[in-house]
Design a protein around this motif. Sequence first.
Motif, PDB file in Angstrom:
ATOM      1  N   ASP A  30       0.814  -1.221   0.000  1.00 18.77           N
ATOM      2  CA  ASP A  30       0.000   0.000   0.000  1.00 18.77           C
ATOM      3  C   ASP A  30       0.842   1.264   0.000  1.00 18.77           C
ATOM      4  N   GLY A  31       2.132   1.137   0.140  1.00 18.03           N
ATOM      5  CA  GLY A  31       3.024   2.294   0.219  1.00 18.03           C
ATOM      6  C   GLY A  31       3.926   2.175   1.431  1.00 18.03           C
ATOM      7  N   ARG A  32       4.455   3.284   1.861  1.00 21.78           N
ATOM      8  CA  ARG A  32       5.355   3.310   3.011  1.00 21.78           C
ATOM      9  C   ARG A  32       4.531   3.570   4.271  1.00 21.78           C
ATOM     10  N   VAL A  33       4.600   2.644   5.240  1.00 20.92           N
ATOM     11  CA  VAL A  33       3.901   2.795   6.512  1.00 20.92           C
ATOM     12  C   VAL A  33       4.885   3.388   7.502  1.00 20.92           C
ATOM     13  N   ARG A  34       4.457   4.457   8.163  1.00 17.53           N
ATOM     14  CA  ARG A  34       5.333   5.205   9.069  1.00 17.53           C
ATOM     15  C   ARG A  34       4.699   5.226  10.456  1.00 17.53           C
ATOM     16  N   TYR A  35       5.444   4.770  11.456  1.00 15.95           N
ATOM     17  CA  TYR A  35       5.004   4.811  12.848  1.00 15.95           C
ATOM     18  C   TYR A  35       5.598   6.063  13.475  1.00 15.95           C
ATOM     19  N   VAL A  36       4.732   6.975  13.937  1.00 11.53           N
ATOM     20  CA  VAL A  36       5.189   8.272  14.443  1.00 11.53           C
ATOM     21  C   VAL A  36       4.727   8.481  15.880  1.00 11.53           C
ATOM     22  N   ARG A  37       5.462   9.333  16.599  1.00 10.30           N
ATOM     23  CA  ARG A  37       5.148   9.672  17.990  1.00 10.30           C
ATOM     24  C   ARG A  37       5.339  11.161  18.177  1.00 10.30           C
ATOM     25  N   CYS A  38       4.442  11.800  18.929  1.00 11.57           N
ATOM     26  CA  CYS A  38       4.563  13.225  19.215  1.00 11.57           C
ATOM     27  C   CYS A  38       5.652  13.421  20.271  1.00 11.57           C
ATOM     28  N   ALA A  39       6.580  14.304  19.998  1.00 18.13           N
ATOM     29  CA  ALA A  39       7.675  14.578  20.929  1.00 18.13           C
ATOM     30  C   ALA A  39       7.173  15.268  22.189  1.00 18.13           C
ATOM     31  N   GLY A  40       6.048  15.964  22.119  1.00 15.05           N
ATOM     32  CA  GLY A  40       5.537  16.705  23.258  1.00 15.05           C
ATOM     33  C   GLY A  40       4.696  15.887  24.221  1.00 15.05           C
ATOM     34  N   CYS A  41       3.772  15.069  23.684  1.00 14.02           N
ATOM     35  CA  CYS A  41       2.830  14.361  24.555  1.00 14.02           C
ATOM     36  C   CYS A  41       2.922  12.839  24.436  1.00 14.02           C
ATOM     37  N   SER A  42       3.801  12.326  23.587  1.00 11.03           N
ATOM     38  CA  SER A  42       4.047  10.885  23.393  1.00 11.03           C
ATOM     39  C   SER A  42       2.875  10.121  22.790  1.00 11.03           C
ATOM     40  N   VAL A  43       1.890  10.819  22.195  1.00 10.64           N
ATOM     41  CA  VAL A  43       0.797  10.155  21.479  1.00 10.64           C
ATOM     42  C   VAL A  43       1.395   9.522  20.226  1.00 10.64           C
ATOM     43  N   ARG A  44       0.919   8.329  19.891  1.00 14.78           N
ATOM     44  CA  ARG A  44       1.420   7.625  18.706  1.00 14.78           C
ATOM     45  C   ARG A  44       0.357   7.582  17.623  1.00 14.78           C
ATOM     46  N   ARG A  45       0.816   7.427  16.373  1.00 12.73           N
ATOM     47  CA  ARG A  45      -0.064   7.379  15.216  1.00 12.73           C
ATOM     48  C   ARG A  45       0.632   6.573  14.129  1.00 12.73           C
ATOM     49  N   VAL A  46      -0.140   5.983  13.216  1.00 11.39           N
ATOM     50  CA  VAL A  46       0.402   5.273  12.060  1.00 11.39           C
ATOM     51  C   VAL A  46      -0.008   6.047  10.822  1.00 11.39           C
TER      52      VAL A  46
END
Length: 64
Positions: A30-46
């Motif tokens: 489906d493309g490039r899957v990126r796992y990210v995290r907010c540096a300020g509040c540590s919330v994660r998202r894909v």
Amino acid sequence: MTASRTIPLVPSASVHEHAWMTESVHLTSDGRVRYVRCAGCSVRRVDVDAVAVAPPTALTREIG
């Protein structure tokens, strides 16, 4: 029942501009899957980068 005794249905969320940092990246069909995290509040998202010329779009909702 008075307003002071009611419980809000939606908890108030802290609002801030997320500073997304990439934790890992994986290539998929489906493309490039990126796992990210907010540096300020540590919330994660894909995120998924489906097309190289388009900005990443959130694949999941924020967790945390």
